[in-house]
Design an enzyme around this catalytic site. Structure first.
Site, PDB file in Angstrom:
ATOM      1  N   ASP A 142      36.090 158.723  50.571  1.00  0.00           N
ATOM      2  CA  ASP A 142      35.166 158.025  51.461  1.00  0.00           C
ATOM      3  C   ASP A 142      33.712 158.160  51.004  1.00  0.00           C
ATOM      4  O   ASP A 142      32.878 158.698  51.719  1.00  0.00           O
ATOM      5  CB  ASP A 142      35.346 158.579  52.886  1.00  0.00           C
ATOM      6  CG  ASP A 142      34.521 157.821  53.910  1.00  0.00           C
ATOM      7  OD1 ASP A 142      34.356 156.601  53.756  1.00  0.00           O
ATOM      8  OD2 ASP A 142      34.031 158.462  54.862  1.00  0.00           O
ATOM      9  N   ASN A 155      39.606 168.451  48.461  1.00  0.00           N
ATOM     10  CA  ASN A 155      39.237 168.001  49.803  1.00  0.00           C
ATOM     11  C   ASN A 155      40.367 167.156  50.360  1.00  0.00           C
ATOM     12  O   ASN A 155      40.757 166.139  49.753  1.00  0.00           O
ATOM     13  CB  ASN A 155      37.955 167.174  49.805  1.00  0.00           C
ATOM     14  CG  ASN A 155      37.619 166.701  51.226  1.00  0.00           C
ATOM     15  OD1 ASN A 155      37.446 167.519  52.131  1.00  0.00           O
ATOM     16  ND2 ASN A 155      37.584 165.400  51.439  1.00  0.00           N
ATOM     17  N   GLU A 156      40.879 167.562  51.512  1.00  0.00           N
ATOM     18  CA  GLU A 156      41.887 166.835  52.270  1.00  0.00           C
ATOM     19  C   GLU A 156      43.020 166.267  51.421  1.00  0.00           C
ATOM     20  O   GLU A 156      43.272 165.058  51.430  1.00  0.00           O
ATOM     21  CB  GLU A 156      41.215 165.727  53.084  1.00  0.00           C
ATOM     22  CG  GLU A 156      40.211 166.293  54.066  1.00  0.00           C
ATOM     23  CD  GLU A 156      39.786 165.305  55.147  1.00  0.00           C
ATOM     24  OE1 GLU A 156      40.093 164.118  55.025  1.00  0.00           O
ATOM     25  OE2 GLU A 156      39.155 165.755  56.120  1.00  0.00           O
ATOM     26  N   ASN A 187      38.840 170.525  58.348  1.00  0.00           N
ATOM     27  CA  ASN A 187      38.004 169.395  58.773  1.00  0.00           C
ATOM     28  C   ASN A 187      38.611 168.818  60.049  1.00  0.00           C
ATOM     29  O   ASN A 187      39.775 168.402  60.050  1.00  0.00           O
ATOM     30  CB  ASN A 187      37.998 168.299  57.696  1.00  0.00           C
ATOM     31  CG  ASN A 187      37.428 168.795  56.365  1.00  0.00           C
ATOM     32  OD1 ASN A 187      36.809 169.858  56.301  1.00  0.00           O
ATOM     33  ND2 ASN A 187      37.629 168.027  55.311  1.00  0.00           N
ATOM     34  N   TYR A 225      38.230 160.355  65.455  1.00  0.00           N
ATOM     35  CA  TYR A 225      39.401 159.569  65.019  1.00  0.00           C
ATOM     36  C   TYR A 225      40.560 159.711  66.003  1.00  0.00           C
ATOM     37  O   TYR A 225      41.469 158.886  66.016  1.00  0.00           O
ATOM     38  CB  TYR A 225      39.845 159.970  63.611  1.00  0.00           C
ATOM     39  CG  TYR A 225      38.830 159.593  62.564  1.00  0.00           C
ATOM     40  CD1 TYR A 225      38.467 158.264  62.362  1.00  0.00           C
ATOM     41  CD2 TYR A 225      38.190 160.565  61.800  1.00  0.00           C
ATOM     42  CE1 TYR A 225      37.508 157.908  61.413  1.00  0.00           C
ATOM     43  CE2 TYR A 225      37.239 160.220  60.853  1.00  0.00           C
ATOM     44  CZ  TYR A 225      36.904 158.893  60.672  1.00  0.00           C
ATOM     45  OH  TYR A 225      35.945 158.549  59.739  1.00  0.00           O
ATOM     46  N   GLU A 278      34.163 170.436  58.236  1.00  0.00           N
ATOM     47  CA  GLU A 278      33.683 169.110  58.664  1.00  0.00           C
ATOM     48  C   GLU A 278      33.955 168.944  60.147  1.00  0.00           C
ATOM     49  O   GLU A 278      35.036 169.274  60.626  1.00  0.00           O
ATOM     50  CB  GLU A 278      34.426 167.975  57.933  1.00  0.00           C
ATOM     51  CG  GLU A 278      34.039 167.785  56.497  1.00  0.00           C
ATOM     52  CD  GLU A 278      34.728 166.593  55.823  1.00  0.00           C
ATOM     53  OE1 GLU A 278      35.111 165.619  56.526  1.00  0.00           O
ATOM     54  OE2 GLU A 278      34.894 166.651  54.598  1.00  0.00           O
ATOM     55  N   TRP A 305      29.521 167.209  59.544  1.00  0.00           N
ATOM     56  CA  TRP A 305      29.666 166.071  58.637  1.00  0.00           C
ATOM     57  C   TRP A 305      28.800 164.958  59.163  1.00  0.00           C
ATOM     58  O   TRP A 305      29.099 164.446  60.233  1.00  0.00           O
ATOM     59  CB  TRP A 305      31.135 165.612  58.565  1.00  0.00           C
ATOM     60  CG  TRP A 305      31.351 164.578  57.494  1.00  0.00           C
ATOM     61  CD1 TRP A 305      31.470 163.230  57.644  1.00  0.00           C
ATOM     62  CD2 TRP A 305      31.463 164.825  56.089  1.00  0.00           C
ATOM     63  NE1 TRP A 305      31.629 162.613  56.434  1.00  0.00           N
ATOM     64  CE2 TRP A 305      31.634 163.577  55.461  1.00  0.00           C
ATOM     65  CE3 TRP A 305      31.411 165.989  55.302  1.00  0.00           C
ATOM     66  CZ2 TRP A 305      31.770 163.442  54.079  1.00  0.00           C
ATOM     67  CZ3 TRP A 305      31.550 165.845  53.929  1.00  0.00           C
ATOM     68  CH2 TRP A 305      31.738 164.582  53.342  1.00  0.00           C
ATOM     69  N   LYS A 363      27.750 159.214  59.833  1.00  0.00           N
ATOM     70  CA  LYS A 363      27.879 160.525  60.465  1.00  0.00           C
ATOM     71  C   LYS A 363      26.720 161.444  60.123  1.00  0.00           C
ATOM     72  O   LYS A 363      26.710 162.610  60.512  1.00  0.00           O
ATOM     73  CB  LYS A 363      29.221 161.168  60.109  1.00  0.00           C
ATOM     74  CG  LYS A 363      30.400 160.402  60.707  1.00  0.00           C
ATOM     75  CD  LYS A 363      31.710 161.118  60.610  1.00  0.00           C
ATOM     76  CE  LYS A 363      32.855 160.231  61.050  1.00  0.00           C
ATOM     77  NZ  LYS A 363      33.129 159.118  60.112  1.00  0.00           N
TER      78      LYS A 363
HETATM   79  C1  GCB Z   1      36.864 163.293  56.194  1.00  0.00           C
HETATM   80  C2  GCB Z   1      36.597 163.329  54.744  1.00  0.00           C
HETATM   81  C3  GCB Z   1      35.242 162.740  54.364  1.00  0.00           C
HETATM   82  C4  GCB Z   1      34.964 161.516  55.223  1.00  0.00           C
HETATM   83  C5  GCB Z   1      34.965 161.920  56.694  1.00  0.00           C
HETATM   84  C6  GCB Z   1      34.755 160.700  57.615  1.00  0.00           C
HETATM   85  O1  GCB Z   1      37.725 163.944  56.708  1.00  0.00           O
HETATM   86  O2  GCB Z   1      36.730 164.614  54.179  1.00  0.00           O
HETATM   87  O3  GCB Z   1      35.261 162.437  52.991  1.00  0.00           O
HETATM   88  O4  GCB Z   1      33.762 160.891  54.887  1.00  0.00           O
HETATM   89  O5  GCB Z   1      36.191 162.486  57.027  1.00  0.00           O
HETATM   90  O6  GCB Z   1      33.631 160.413  57.962  1.00  0.00           O
HETATM   91  O7  GCB Z   1      35.738 160.054  57.939  1.00  0.00           O
END
Ligand code: GCB
Length: 585
Positions: free
Chosen positions: A153, A404-405, A455, A461, A494, A539, A558
Site C-alpha cells: 500500500d 510486513n503483514e 498491526n 477496516y 500500526e 499509522w 492516515k
Molecule cells: C496496513 C499496512 C500498511 C497500509 C495500512 C492501511 O496494515 O501494513 O501498508 O498502508 O494498513 O492504511 O491500510
C-alpha cells in the site's frame, strides 16, 4: 548528501540532470543504447528522484527506462580501485560505463556498488548508462501486478531515487567495519570486525591503527598487525574497552567515532570512520530493555514520500520531519515497509530515536502462490542481508522487522521466516527480530520471533464507526495474544484511521479529523493499560501517495500530518498523549 559520514575517501557525486528515455518495448538492450554517442534527443530528469512526478507523462509508467550522463575522472584516480555506487534504484538495474557492462542489481531499497575501473578512462570524460526496470511480478520483492495492482500500500515509484556516486579506494583497503557494543556499569566493550581486501600481487605486512573518539577527544586506541596474502580478503577482529562511557539513549544520544587507519610499507593505504553509540538492547522477562531499563516506543510509522520528490526525502524534509516528531513527543518509528535512506537514519542516531528497521519484504500474501518458493526465499535472504549490513552499526536500530503483514497464517510462511531469521542472525545476531503481523490469533509464526509486533485496524477496516467496541476488541485480542506468549513484549506497530484534512464531523465519523483523533485516544488508553505492551506506532506520520483504488482518495490519508506536513486535529491530541507517556516504564 554524503553516502557515509566522513567517508574519508575520494568521491564524485553523480547528482544532477541525467538524460532519460522510456523503453516500453524493451528494445534498448538489443539496440545497444549504452553504446550510443549522442543523447540529445532524450529527455532530462533530476537524479536522485523517481521519474514519476517529474513529468506527468511518467507518473503511471511501469517498465524499462534508461538514464545517461557524463562525468570527468581526475588523473590522480589512476591505479586505484573504482566503484560506481547506487544507494537506491527501484527496482532492477543494469549499468554500463563507456559501453562496457558492469553488472546488475535487483531490489529497490538497498545499496549496491559495481567495480568500474576496467571501463573507465582516467583524466577524461566518461559516460555512465543505467537501465532501470520497475516491473512488478508475483516474484519481485515486494510483489505486484501493476501500478494500481501492487500487493503493498504505497506508490510504486521508479528510477534512480537515492544518490549515485563514484568512489576510489586503494588496492589494499577496508571494505567494512562492524562494531558490536556491550556495556557493564560505565565500561563499554567494542567487538570490532574489520574486513580488509588486498588486490595486490604480493603478500603484505599491514598494521591497523584503531582510535576511538568522543568528539575531538581520543578515548581509547589499539593496534593490530597482520599479514595479508596477494589477492585475498581477511577479517581482522579486535576488542577495545572504553572507560567512563556515556551511553547512547533517547535522552542523551551520545555518539562515538572509530577511526581505522590501514598502514602498509609505512604508507597510509586507507582510512575509514564509523560512527557508533554504546548501549544494549535485550528482551528479558517480557520486556524490551534499553541499557537494562524497560522502554516504551512511542511514535508514528512513516513512509518516504513527498510531492515531486517522491521517495527521495530531501535533507530539508527530513530535518522538518524530525523536528515535528520531536515536538510531539515521539521517540521511535519503524522504517515501514522497506529500509529508509542513510541520511534518514543518521538523524535517528543523532536525535535518540529507537528504530525498528524493516526489510523490503512486504506484500508476501494473497497472489503469491508459495511463500516457500525458492526464488522468493533467495530474494528475501539477499534483501535481508543487504538491509542489515548497511545499518548494523547504528545505535538507533533496536530491532529488525523481517516482514510486513505476510500471510503468517499459512504454514509455509514458517519456512520463509526461518530463512530470513538465519540470514539476519548471520549478518547481525545482536538485535531482536520480529515481523509486523496482521493475523494476530491466527498467526502460526509468533513463536519464532523475539518481540510480537501487531498491526490493528479495529474501528477502521472492521467495527467501522464503532470506537467503543474497537477499544474492547483491541484489549481482548492483546490479552489473548499475551496469554499465549507471556514471555514476549508486544509492540502495536500500526493503528490509525484515514482523515481527509478539512473534513469535520460532530459526533465523530469515519474520514473526519475528529474520528482519527478519537481512534488514537481510544487505542492509546488501551495500550497504556497493558504492562506487557512495549510501544505503539500510529499509522502514519503523514499522508502518502498510493495506487488508485476505491478505498483510497488519491492518498492514504492516515497521516496525522498531510502530505505537505500541515497538521490535522490529531497532532495536538498526539502531542498531549505522547508527552505524558514516559519513555521508561
Ligand atoms: C496496513 C499496512 C500498511 C497500509 C495500512 C492501511 O496494515 O501494513 O501498508 O498502508 O494498513 O492504511 O491500510
Amino acid at each position: 548528501m554524503m553516502v557515509e559520514p566522513k567517508f574519508g575517501r575520494e568521491m564524485i557525486e553523480l547528482s544532477g540532470f541525467w538524460h532519460f528515455k522510456l523503453d516500453p518495448d524493451k528494445k534498448g538492450e538489443e539496440e545497444k543504447w549504452y553504446e550510443q554517442q549522442s543523447f540529445q534527443t532524450w529527455d532530462k530528469l533530476y537524479v536522485p528522484a523517481p521519474w514519476n512526478e517529474q513529468d506527468s507523462a511518467y507518473t503511471w509508467y511501469m517498465g524499462t527506462a534508461w538514464y545517461e550522463r557524463e562525468f570527468w575522472l581526475p588523473k590522480d584516480w589512476s591505479g586505484k580501485l573504482i566503484l560506481v555506487g547506487f544507494e537506491g534504484i527501484n527496482y532492477r538495474a543494469k549499468a554500463w560505463i563507456n559501453g562496457v557492462y558492469l553488472g546488475e542489481h535487483e531490489g529497490g531499497f538497498t545499496p549496491f556498488a559495481l567495480r568500474a575501473e576496467r571501463a573507465l578512462k582516467i583524466g577524461e570524460s566518461n559516460r555512465v548508462v543505467v537501465m532501470v526496470d520497475n516491473t512488478l511480478t508475483k516474484k519481485t520483492v515486494p510483489p505486484g501486478e501493476g501500478m494500481n495492482k501492487t500487493y503493498f500500500d504505497f506508490f510504486h515509484y521508479g528510477g534512480i531515487y537515492r544518490e549515485a556516486y563514484l568512489l576510489a579506494v586503494s588496492k589494499l583497503h577496508l571494505k567494512d567495519v562492524w562494531i558490536r557494543t556491550d556495556l557493564k556499569g560505565t565500561e563499554g566493550t567494542l567487538d570490532i570486525d574489520l574486513q580488509v581486501i588486498s588486490e595486490l600481487e604480493k603478500q603484505y605486512f599491514c598494521r591497523l591503527n584503531l582510535e576511538v573518539f568522543d568528539g575531538e577527544e581520543l578515548t581509547a586506541e589499539s593496534r593490530i598487525s597482520f599479514m595479508i596474502n596477494p589477492n585475498a580478503e581477511k577479517t581482522v577482529y579486535q576488542k577495545i574497552v572504553v572507560k567512563g562511557v556515556k551511553p547512547w539513549s533517547p535522552e542523551s544520544p551520545h555518539l562515538y567515532t572509530l577511526r581505522a587507519t590501514l598502514i602498509s610499507a609505512d604508507q597510509e593505504m586507507d582510512k575509514k570512520e564509523t560512527r557508533f553509540g554504546i548501549r544494549t538492547v535485550k528482551v528479558e522477562n517480557g520486556k524490551l530493555l534499553l541499557n537494562g531499563r524497560p522502554i516504551f516506543l512511542k511514535g508514528c510509522a512513516r513512509h518516504e514520500d513527498f510531492p515531486v520528490l517522491g521517495k527521495t526525502l530531501h535533507g530539508a524534509v527530513l530535518r522538518k520531519d524530525y523536528g515535528l516528531m520531536k515536538e510531539i513527543g515521539c521517540n521511535s518509528f519503524r522504517t515501514s515497509n522497506y529500509p529508509y535512506s542513510r541520511s534518514h537514519l543518521d538523524f535517528a542516531d543523532e536525535n535518540g530515536f529507537l528504530i525498528i528497521v524493516e526489510t523490503p519484504a512486504v506484500g508476501l500474501r494473497k497472489g503469491v502462490e508459495r511463500l516457500d518458493d525458492p526464488e522468493i526465499i533467495g530474494k528475501v535472504r539477499k534483501m535481508t542481508r543487504e538491509t542489515i549490513q548497511r545499518d548494523r552499526n547504528r545505535p538507533s536500530v533496536v530491532m529488525y522487522s523481517l516482514f510486513n503483514e505476510p500471510d503468517s497464517d499459512r504454514e509455509e510462511f514458517r519456512t520463509l521466516l526461518q530463512a530470513a531469521k538465519e540470514e539476519a542472525a548471520e549478518t547481525d545476531p545482536t538485535r531482536p527480530v520480529t515481523f509486523a503481523s496482521c493475523r494476530h490469533l491466527d498467526d502460526r509464526a509468533l513463536d519464532m520471533v523475539d518481540v510480537l509486533c501487531h498491526n490493528f485496524y479495529y474501528g477502521w477496516y472492521s467495527l467501522c464507526g464503532e470506537l467503543e467496541e474497537a477499544g474492547k476488541v483491541l484489549s481482548r485480542t492483546l490479552d489473548e495474544i499475551h496469554e499465549k506468549y507471556p514471555e514476549k513484549p508486544i509492540v502495536v506497530t500500526e493503528f490509525g484511521a484515514d482523515a481527509i484534512a478539512g473534513v469535520h464531523r460532530h459526533p465523530p465519523e469515519m474520514w473526519s479529523e475528529e474520528y482519527q483523533a478519537e481512534l488514537i485516544k481510544t487505542y492509546w488508553k488501551v495500550l497504556l493499560s497493558k504492562d506487557y505492551v512495549a510501544g505503539g506506532h500510529i499509522w502514519n506520520f503523514a499522508d502518502f501517495r498510493v495506487g488508485q483504488s476505491p478505498g483510497r482518495t488519491t492518498l492514504n490519508r492516515k497521516g496525522i500530518f498531510t502530505r505537505t506536513r500541515e497538521p490535522k486535529l490529531s497532532v495536538g491530541v498526539v502531542k498531549e498523549l505522547f508527552t505524558n507517556t514516559p519513555t521508561y516504564r
